[in-house]
Scaffold this motif. Structure first.
Motif, PDB file in Angstrom:
ATOM      1  N   LEU A 124       0.817  -1.007  -0.066  1.00 29.68           N
ATOM      2  CA  LEU A 124       0.052  -0.078   0.057  1.00 29.68           C
ATOM      3  C   LEU A 124       0.758   1.190  -0.242  1.00 29.68           C
ATOM      4  N   LYS A 125       0.278   2.277  -0.808  1.00 28.89           N
ATOM      5  CA  LYS A 125       1.096   3.594  -0.678  1.00 28.89           C
ATOM      6  C   LYS A 125       1.403   3.973   0.852  1.00 28.89           C
ATOM      7  N   VAL A 126       2.518   4.492   1.066  1.00 34.83           N
ATOM      8  CA  VAL A 126       2.944   5.150   2.353  1.00 34.83           C
ATOM      9  C   VAL A 126       2.095   6.403   2.558  1.00 34.83           C
ATOM     10  N   THR A 127       1.188   6.476   3.522  1.00 34.29           N
ATOM     11  CA  THR A 127       0.845   8.097   3.910  1.00 34.29           C
ATOM     12  C   THR A 127       1.029   7.896   5.364  1.00 34.29           C
ATOM     13  N   GLU A 128       1.115   9.288   5.854  1.00 37.96           N
ATOM     14  CA  GLU A 128       1.635   9.619   7.211  1.00 37.96           C
ATOM     15  C   GLU A 128       0.365   8.860   8.250  1.00 37.96           C
ATOM     16  N   GLN A 129      -0.717   8.959   7.830  1.00 44.80           N
ATOM     17  CA  GLN A 129      -1.786   8.362   8.608  1.00 44.80           C
ATOM     18  C   GLN A 129      -1.586   6.789   8.634  1.00 44.80           C
ATOM     19  N   GLY A 130      -1.459   6.155   7.536  1.00 45.73           N
ATOM     20  CA  GLY A 130      -1.211   4.674   7.613  1.00 45.73           C
ATOM     21  C   GLY A 130       0.125   4.420   8.381  1.00 45.73           C
TER      22      GLY A 130
END
Length: 114
Positions: A48-54
């Motif tokens: 999955l794409k990296v996001t701050e929230q994830g």
């Protein structure tokens, strides 16, 4: 090693009735949630794409690039596929943090809804 159709089915089954689909691309698969590109499936691995929230939700996850030169993605362990609540929470956080798709322009340079 290419991704098997069985693995893509396992990924879709892990998300159950969610509006998640896979699309063949470059010999592997893109992962979409409600038509937003959220990750890839490469070499029988869900990324999955990296996001701050994830990243905050699952800081223990490894990160790797799906192919040379690509940004790093979160590696989702197969063991997590059976934890629907965890899978849905990470997907929801990732989806919400990613920008909406921009409308495609036509040959005249206008968006279809202009």
């Amino acid at each position: 090693m290419a991704t098997s159709k069985e693995f893509t089915k396992d990924v879709l089954d892990a998300y159950g009735a969610r509006n998640v689909r896979v699309r063949a691309m470059f010999g592997e698969y893109g992962l979409y949630c409600e038509d937003k590109f959220v990750g890839v499936i490469c070499d029988n691995t869900l990324l999955l794409k990296v996001t701050e929230q994830g990243d905050s939700f699952a800081p223990h996850l490894e990160k790797e690039s799906p192919y040379p030169g690509a940004k790093e993605h979160l590696v989702i362990p197969v063991e997590k596929f059976s934890d629907a609540e965890w899978m849905h929470e990470l997907l929801d956080l990732t989806w919400a943090a990613l920008p909406d798709r921009k409308p495609k322009k036509t040959l005249t340079g206008e968006t279809p809804h202009d």
